[in-house]
Each structure stands twice: as structure tokens, then as C-alpha cells.
Motif scaffolding. Sequence first.
Motif, short mmCIF file in Angstrom:
data_model
loop_
_atom_site.label_atom_id
_atom_site.label_comp_id
_atom_site.label_asym_id
_atom_site.label_seq_id
_atom_site.Cartn_x
_atom_site.Cartn_y
_atom_site.Cartn_z
N GLY A 51 -13.35 -43.91 -20.84
CA GLY A 51 -13.87 -43.09 -21.93
C GLY A 51 -14.99 -42.14 -21.56
O GLY A 51 -15.40 -42.04 -20.41
N ASP A 52 -15.48 -41.43 -22.57
CA ASP A 52 -16.41 -40.30 -22.42
C ASP A 52 -15.74 -39.19 -21.61
O ASP A 52 -16.18 -38.83 -20.51
N SER A 53 -14.70 -38.63 -22.20
CA SER A 53 -13.90 -37.61 -21.53
C SER A 53 -14.11 -36.22 -22.13
O SER A 53 -14.03 -35.22 -21.41
N LEU A 54 -14.38 -36.13 -23.43
CA LEU A 54 -14.27 -34.85 -24.14
C LEU A 54 -15.54 -34.02 -24.16
O LEU A 54 -15.56 -32.97 -24.77
N GLN A 55 -16.57 -34.46 -23.50
CA GLN A 55 -17.85 -33.75 -23.54
C GLN A 55 -18.44 -33.68 -22.13
O GLN A 55 -18.34 -34.63 -21.37
N GLY A 56 -19.04 -32.50 -21.80
CA GLY A 56 -19.78 -32.47 -20.55
C GLY A 56 -19.64 -31.23 -19.70
O GLY A 56 -20.46 -30.98 -18.83
N THR A 57 -18.58 -30.43 -19.91
CA THR A 57 -18.43 -29.20 -19.13
C THR A 57 -18.13 -28.03 -20.08
O THR A 57 -17.59 -28.22 -21.17
N PRO A 58 -18.45 -26.81 -19.64
CA PRO A 58 -18.09 -25.64 -20.44
C PRO A 58 -16.59 -25.54 -20.70
O PRO A 58 -16.19 -25.01 -21.74
N LEU A 59 -15.76 -26.04 -19.79
CA LEU A 59 -14.31 -25.99 -20.01
C LEU A 59 -13.95 -26.72 -21.29
O LEU A 59 -13.18 -26.20 -22.11
N LEU A 60 -14.50 -27.92 -21.48
CA LEU A 60 -14.18 -28.67 -22.69
C LEU A 60 -14.83 -28.05 -23.92
O LEU A 60 -14.23 -28.01 -25.00
N ALA A 61 -16.05 -27.54 -23.76
CA ALA A 61 -16.70 -26.87 -24.89
C ALA A 61 -15.89 -25.65 -25.34
O ALA A 61 -15.70 -25.42 -26.54
N TYR A 62 -15.40 -24.91 -24.37
CA TYR A 62 -14.60 -23.73 -24.68
C TYR A 62 -13.27 -24.13 -25.32
O TYR A 62 -12.86 -23.57 -26.34
N TYR A 63 -12.61 -25.12 -24.73
CA TYR A 63 -11.32 -25.55 -25.27
C TYR A 63 -11.46 -26.05 -26.71
O TYR A 63 -10.67 -25.68 -27.59
N LEU A 64 -12.46 -26.89 -26.96
CA LEU A 64 -12.59 -27.49 -28.28
C LEU A 64 -12.93 -26.46 -29.36
O LEU A 64 -12.69 -26.70 -30.55
N SER A 65 -13.50 -25.33 -28.95
CA SER A 65 -13.78 -24.27 -29.93
C SER A 65 -12.67 -23.24 -30.01
O SER A 65 -12.74 -22.31 -30.82
#
Length: 528
Positions: A51-65
Motif C-alpha cells: 500500500g501507499d501507492s497513489l501519492q508521492g510523485t507529480p505523475l500521480l498528482a497529474y494523473y489524478l487531476s
Amino acid sequence: MRIIFTSDTHGHVFPVNYATNKHENSGLFAIAAQMEGEKEKDGNTLVIDGGDSLQGTPLLAYYLSHMDEFELNPMAEGFNAMGLDYYTLGNHDFNFGYEAIRDFTNAMKATLICANVTDKRGDLGIKKHVIRTLEDGTRVGITGAVTGYVNVWEQEKNLTELEITDPVEALRTELSELEGKCDIKVCIYHGGFEEDLETGNLLSETDENQACKIIREMDFDIILTGHQHMAIEGVSISGTYGVQPPDKAMRYCVIDAEHIDGDEQKQMKGSTITSGGWSVVSWLIPVEEQYADYDKIQANNPGLKSMNDSLQVWLDEPIGCLENEIEPEQKLDAALHGSKVASLFNQVQLELTGADFSCTSLANDPLGLHKNITVRDILGIYQFANTEEVKEVTKAVIKEALERCAEYFTLDEKTGEVCISDVFLQPKVEHYNYDFYAGLEYEFDITRPVGDRVVVLKKLDGTELLDDVKYTLVTSNYRATGTGGYECIGNSKVIRSYTEEMPDLVIDYVKRNTPVGEIVNSRFKVRY
């Protein structure tokens, strides 16, 4: 049998550091390539994530938005490339609400196991436990749980469709279901060890980490832990074997287990034998450079390459500038003399809320800002999707919180030099639990005992804080829970909450105030 285990990968899919835009030996695709190159998975191997997969890099921040713009979930693609079999959720996986979790779980080929999470809508496919029969006939019973502190940290709006219960009791229930039905029992726990593994000393009075309690009260053969980001290659406690990989997908655990009959067990002096009769050994494997080939990985994943290309354009978008560059601030120096980065964050929070005082913390790594600022720079220095809360506080509350900050320092008895206290370094490095305040003039005297080090506490205009006056303090939703030793803040009344995420607010502030000059919103001194 073999288990390959990752945890706390925090959005690290590709072998790249987005803040510096340089390659690094990390990421799910690099681990997948290494597993394939080393031929580490066969019919008697399970690949598991904690776990703790969905937070931590700009890639995920960008994808989730921008989820509606893409057909591929980057984290799921990375785990699928690894051949992941089972996984659980970490506390940060709840940060973005139900829809983000559903998007992730629907794209995953692996099975989600989380005994203490109830999905009210039933779209996540959560299993409480599974029994997997390997190629050689071994029956592996697996259950999992996430730290119950999700209920403490997480915003209420993100948990409306989910219920998180006590992990210990949930695991106990599932363990009883596994009894007699499997040959080896495995627990995936997104939580860590509440005791020092060398001395046995209790590290915290909270229930954030409960691995030792789980081990002592239950008879799992293997416990796969996470959350603390500690590198634990292997530890044996009360007949259970435990591991924990560090964060950011730079190393992964390989655990080999062989069942030993009773006669052999007696002859194996000094060996690690679990309560179920399994001899277990493990290693922490670093990602090797030859497998962390960013260009090759990009070429093999065209859909994600398009996402990365869009991300890079977004990250390099200029948003403004500073009058003077801020060099990376070393942790002890910043704590002793103040942080220009923290002053910027505090100013953003004060302007948004109009609170009397503000406090903020910084990530573990040294942080600075180039004179010309891009989105990449802001996401590099503020890596979390925190929102803001205003608390009603008294002088006593502020002093108690500052005493916790003052605990960050210790004096070397031999040299007299100021050092960072082990309280903030062990068992987990927690520079982010040292807070910087704005709107105050305050001083620490670290020659005094812990708990009695705040010797000056005034408003910035020099007037004294009054014992019977209520003040307002703005802080992150994370600190507002009282986590990190700030129960006095957690117990204070909430006045206002804001939904805006801090990285977006900082970007907006820089755009509106370019060129941003040096911000002075506190007076602070450490005596020693």
C-alpha cells in the motif's frame, strides 16, 4: 515458496526523479524488469504490495487531476507489469477519495485484500482473506489490513463510502478463518513496529503501528509491514518473521520460506523457524541501474509515454519567480535559523485564512527554490495533497506545541554541538514533524530540559500572548489531527476548514506576487 514484496512505493512508476528530471534507480517498471531479468517469479512465488501507492510523485498528482483524459492508470500498469498477485491499501491511498481508489482497483489485475476496510458501495472488490494454492501444492493463507489511524488523519469527505475498523481485531477474525485450511499464514499490514527492534522499548503510545502486538497475539508465519519506510531485511519475533522495505520503490524484499519437519527443526540451531514450522530467510534487493532504463521503459509503454510527455510540459510551465534563489536548506540549519521555504508556506496559509498564527513543516529532504519557478519546483517542495484547517488555540496550546518542536534538538555531551534528537530520527526519520511558526516571536533554550525549553513567546509585534484569550492557528489537515506528537493541536476546536490543496495555493501565490521577495513573518532563536 517465495514472496516478492514492495510497499510504500508512493507513485514511483518510472525510474525518474521528477523534481530534478534525472534518472534514478527506482520504480515499478524497473522492478518488473529486474524480476524478469533475474527470473525471480515461478509457480511457487507470490508478488505482494503493502500500500501507499497513489501519492508521492507529480505523475500521480497529474494523473489524478486528469483521470478522464487517459485510459491507463500508471500505478496499475506498473504493478501489472510486475505480475502483482495481492495488495492492500495504505493510509495515503485514501487521500483522493473513493473514485480515485476505484479507478486504481479496477485497473489492477491483482486481488485487493484488506480485512478492516468495508466498501459500502461494493465496487472495489475487497477480499478479507484468500487461500492460494501454489504449483507445488502449498496452501498459502493471506489476509491484510491498514493502520486504523486512517480514521484520525483522513478528511471525512474521503471516507463517506468506506469504513475502517480496528486492524488487530479484523486480522484476528480472519486468522481464525484461515486456521486449519492452509499450510502457511501471511499477513500484509500497512503499519509498522511500535517497538525498537533491538531493545524492545515502546516507541509510541498510539495505535498507529501495531505489528508487534499482531505478532504476539496471533500466529502468522510471515508479516509483511510498511508505513514506517524502514529498511528491515528480516526480524523474528515470537515465531513470526517480519520484513519491511524502504519507500519509493528503490528496494524490494525477497522472502524465501521452506517447511521443515519436527526432527529437522531440532537440528537447525540458530535458524529462523516460524510457529508453523517454516524456515524463512529474506533480502532487500536494490534496483540495479541496468534495469532502470527510463528510455526503454517509456518505449515499451506508449500510452504512459504520452502521459509522461503531457506531464513534462505541465511541470515545466513557468509560474513566476523569486527576487533571489533559495539554496537547498539543510535540515538542522533550517531548524536552528529558520526556513525561507517554510516562511513561504506559512505566508500562503496566513493570506488564505486570516488566522493569527500559522505553522507548517517541510519534507525530509533538503529543499530550495530556483529563481525562476515552474510547477515542477512547487510540487518538488510540497509533495502532499494537504488542505488547511484553522484551529482555536490558547497560549498554553501554542507553548505545548512549541515544546514538541524544541524536542527536535539535543546537545552532544562531549562536543557541546547541537544535534537532531533521535526522537525525530528513529525508528523513522521524521523531520516533517518539526514545525515552523509564523506570526510569533519565540525562542528555545535547549540547555533546559525537554518540555521546558520555550523561554520567549510573543506576538510578532512584541506584545505578550494572554492566558485567557482565544487565538486562531492555521495548519495542514495532517497536523490538525494532532499527529506527530501535537495532541494539543488535535484536541483544539476546528474553526474553519478549506478544500484547496496546498500545492495549488502556493502556485497561485507565486503567480500573483511575482517577483516574490524574502518573506519575514516570524522572529525565532535557539539558545545553547
